[in-house]
Design an enzyme around this catalytic site. Sequence first.
Site, PDB file in Angstrom:
ATOM      1  N   SER A 249       0.841  -1.202   0.000  1.00  0.00           N
ATOM      2  CA  SER A 249       0.000   0.000   0.000  1.00  0.00           C
ATOM      3  C   SER A 249       0.874   1.247   0.000  1.00  0.00           C
ATOM      4  O   SER A 249       0.375   2.350  -0.256  1.00  0.00           O
ATOM      5  CB  SER A 249      -0.935   0.001   1.217  1.00  0.00           C
ATOM      6  OG  SER A 249      -0.215  -0.290   2.398  1.00  0.00           O
TER       7      SER A 249
ATOM      8  N   ASP B   2       5.710  -6.989   2.846  1.00  0.00           N
ATOM      9  CA  ASP B   2       4.743  -7.387   1.825  1.00  0.00           C
ATOM     10  C   ASP B   2       5.491  -7.634   0.521  1.00  0.00           C
ATOM     11  O   ASP B   2       6.244  -6.771   0.053  1.00  0.00           O
ATOM     12  CB  ASP B   2       3.770  -6.215   1.636  1.00  0.00           C
ATOM     13  CG  ASP B   2       2.389  -6.667   1.226  1.00  0.00           C
ATOM     14  OD1 ASP B   2       2.160  -7.880   1.100  1.00  0.00           O
ATOM     15  OD2 ASP B   2       1.521  -5.782   1.054  1.00  0.00           O
TER      16      ASP B   2
ATOM     17  N   GLU C   8      -9.051  -9.967   3.869  1.00  0.00           N
ATOM     18  CA  GLU C   8      -9.420  -8.590   3.530  1.00  0.00           C
ATOM     19  C   GLU C   8     -10.803  -8.521   2.894  1.00  0.00           C
ATOM     20  O   GLU C   8     -11.077  -9.192   1.890  1.00  0.00           O
ATOM     21  CB  GLU C   8      -8.352  -7.981   2.584  1.00  0.00           C
ATOM     22  CG  GLU C   8      -8.674  -6.539   2.222  1.00  0.00           C
ATOM     23  CD  GLU C   8      -7.479  -5.731   1.727  1.00  0.00           C
ATOM     24  OE1 GLU C   8      -6.333  -6.236   1.788  1.00  0.00           O
ATOM     25  OE2 GLU C   8      -7.695  -4.588   1.278  1.00  0.00           O
TER      26      GLU C   8
HETATM   27  O1  KIV Z   1      -0.476  -3.472   1.565  1.00  0.00           O
HETATM   28  C1  KIV Z   1      -1.102  -3.429   2.643  1.00  0.00           C
HETATM   29  O2  KIV Z   1      -1.102  -2.425   3.363  1.00  0.00           O
HETATM   30  C2  KIV Z   1      -1.846  -4.603   3.045  1.00  0.00           C
HETATM   31  C3  KIV Z   1      -2.752  -4.490   4.223  1.00  0.00           C
HETATM   32  C4  KIV Z   1      -3.902  -3.650   3.908  1.00  0.00           C
HETATM   33  C5  KIV Z   1      -3.164  -5.812   4.744  1.00  0.00           C
HETATM   34  O3  KIV Z   1      -1.732  -5.614   2.423  1.00  0.00           O
END
Ligand code: KIV
Length: 279
Positions: free
Chosen positions: A46, A84, A183
């Site tokens: 994100s 991530d 999610e």
């Molecule tokens: O990229 C992100 O911030 C996420 C969260 C919303 C779980 O994957």
Amino acid sequence: MKKITTKSILEMKKRSEKITALTAYDATFAELEDQAGIEIILVGDSAAMVIAGEKTTLTATMEQMLYHVRAVSRGVTRALLVADMPFLSFQITPEEAVRNAGRFLSEAGAEAVKLEGGAPIIDAVRRLVDIGIPVMGHLGLTPQSVHQFGGWGVRARDKHEAEKIMSDAHLLEEAGAFAIVLEKIPAPLAAEISSSLQIPTIGIGSGSGCDGQVLVNYDMLGLYEQMSLKFVRRYRHLGDEIRNAVQEYVADVKKGSFPSPEESYDITGNIDDHPSYRT
Ligand code: KIV
């Protein structure tokens, strides 16, 4: 201060203690969140949206994510640090997934990685876990599939998709994932998945039946105003705070009241400022 590990996260589910998670993208926010007692800090892709201003997460690259994870790692002492994995860094082959996930641990200080998807990426998940890289899964509205989904709407509203998510959750558990983000799926489905798994679920927009909750820090602090999401509770309106602070600064400079004599140096005073650097 007890360091949070993937083991602590699993133990929390056994004790029915809710797990808290937030995103962070830089050392300053990470340190504040860590000091406030958050258990998991996720460096989400994100970042592409809330930091870089892109419309989706799809543009995030390995190099950008490594930079953010490295920065966050300098601010984190206690929380579990999860990186991530960006789009195309893990979907092509398990070998590429290993190489890229390994970089998050060896170059940037991550302690686990998060991958979006179920059955199609299960070999990569298994391989990562086999070589000692903890994996968090991510099902439901996986933002890297936004174009496939045709938007950001709630997932699994039909029986077929609900069954697929349930089955993917069990595949991820069997492959060795230590937790799964759910999610934007209906709350009853998230609760059912959570109670059928040994590993914890971390919900975002999926109701209170999950074992923990995660939010994007810029959303819950009222900094990211481009999307208004039903499931986000805005704990502060820092966007307003920042605008007000900047307006005051502009006014003070214009009228000459900043800087004051106390905020200026002369040749006789102590001119040494002492920043307290992170150790
Ligand atoms: O990229 C992100 O911030 C996420 C969260 C919303 C779980 O994957």
